[in-house]
Scaffold this motif. Structure first.
Motif, short mmCIF file in Angstrom:
data_model
loop_
_atom_site.label_atom_id
_atom_site.label_comp_id
_atom_site.label_asym_id
_atom_site.label_seq_id
_atom_site.Cartn_x
_atom_site.Cartn_y
_atom_site.Cartn_z
N SER A 190 -2.90 9.10 0.93
CA SER A 190 -1.90 8.64 1.88
C SER A 190 -1.27 9.85 2.57
CB SER A 190 -0.80 7.81 1.20
OG SER A 190 0.20 7.47 2.14
N THR B 281 0.83 -1.19 0.00
CA THR B 281 0.00 0.00 0.00
C THR B 281 0.88 1.26 0.00
OG1 THR B 281 -0.06 0.24 2.40
CG2 THR B 281 -1.72 -1.23 1.40
N PRO B 282 0.30 2.40 -0.34
CA PRO B 282 1.07 3.64 -0.24
C PRO B 282 1.60 3.89 1.18
CG PRO B 282 -0.84 4.00 -1.61
CD PRO B 282 -0.98 2.63 -1.01
N ASP B 283 0.85 3.49 2.19
CA ASP B 283 1.33 3.66 3.56
C ASP B 283 2.54 2.76 3.84
OD1 ASP B 283 -0.54 5.62 4.02
OD2 ASP B 283 -1.82 4.39 5.31
N LYS C 294 0.52 9.46 5.16
CA LYS C 294 1.84 8.98 5.57
C LYS C 294 2.94 9.35 4.58
CE LYS C 294 1.86 5.16 8.73
NZ LYS C 294 2.26 3.77 8.91
N TRP D 173 -0.79 9.79 -2.09
CA TRP D 173 -1.05 8.49 -2.72
C TRP D 173 -0.40 8.45 -4.10
CZ3 TRP D 173 -3.55 7.85 -7.36
CH2 TRP D 173 -3.74 6.53 -7.75
#
Length: 176
Positions: free
Chosen positions: A117, A19-21, A119, A80
Motif C-alpha cells: 500500500s 483494504t489498506p488503501d 497510499k 500494507w
C-alpha cells in the motif's frame, strides 16, 4: 505526535475494516482535520517507523510473500503492514516469520496476491495537501540497508532456515 497517537490514528482508521488503501484514506481524512504540526509529526513518525523496520529478514519475507521485491516494493509492503496495526507490525519487525499467522498473507500464498500500500506511505502528504493546499515539507528519505548484508532470497534452503513458517506456507501453496 508520539508513538501511541500515531498507531491510534491508524487503528481508528482500520476499525471498520477495508483494504489498506481504504485505511489510508480514512487516516488521511482524520489527519487533515488536525493541526498542521500533527500532520508533520505523523510524517516524521512514519519515517522513524520505516527506518526501524528496514530489516534484512523482513525484506526477505516481503520478497517471499510478493514473489520478489524492490526497495519501492518493500516500502509498499511495509505500508500494507502498517495498515494491519501496531501489534502485527511490531511482531513482524521482531520476527518476520510471524507474518505466516496473518490471514492476508495466508490468502496471498493461495492466490499470488501482492501485498502493498503506497497510499499508507502518503497519508501525511495527502492530509497536508487537503488541509493547506500545499505540499508537505520534504523529510529525508527512509534509510536503506547495505545490500551486501542481504542473503540470497532465492535460496530455498536459506529461506526455510530463516523463515520456516512462511517457506512452508508459500512452498506448499498452489499458486494460480
Amino acid at each position: 505526535m508520539n508513538t501511541n497517537e500515531f498507531w491510534a490514528l491508524i487503528g481508528d482508521a482500520a476499525r471498520d475494516g477495508g483494504t489498506p488503501d481504504t485505511v489510508a484514506d480514512r487516516a488521511a481524512t482524520t489527519l487533515a482535520s488536525r493541526d498542521t504540526s500533527e500532520i508533520v509529526g505523523f510524517e516524521q513518525h512514519l519515517r522513524r517507523v520505516l527506518d526501524a523496520s528496514y530489516k534484512v529478514d523482513l525484506f526477505g519475507a516481503a520478497y517471499l510473500v510478493n514473489g520478489g521485491c524492490s526497495d519501492e516494493g518493500f516500502d509498499a509492503f511495509r505500508g500494507w503492514l502498517m495498515a494491519q496495526g501496531r501489534d502485527a507490525y511490531a511482531r513482524a519487525v521482531g520476527e518476520p516469520d510471524s507474518l505466516a499467522e496473518l490471514p492476508a498473507v495466508r490468502r496471498a500464498a493461495l492466490t499470488g496476491e501482492e501485498l502493498g500500500s503506497e497510499k499508507m506511505l502518503a497519508v501525511a502528504a495527502t492530509a497536508h495537501r487537503t488541509a493547506t493546499g500545499t505540499e508537505l515539507p520534504e523529510e529525508p528519505a527512509a534509510k536503506r540497508p547495505n545490500t551486501d548484508d542481504f542473503w540470497d532470497f532465492d535460496n530455498e534452503d536459506e529461506v526455510r532456515r530463516r523463515l520456516p513458517r512462511l517457506a512452508a506456507l508459500f512452498n506448499e501453496a498452489p499458486l494460480e
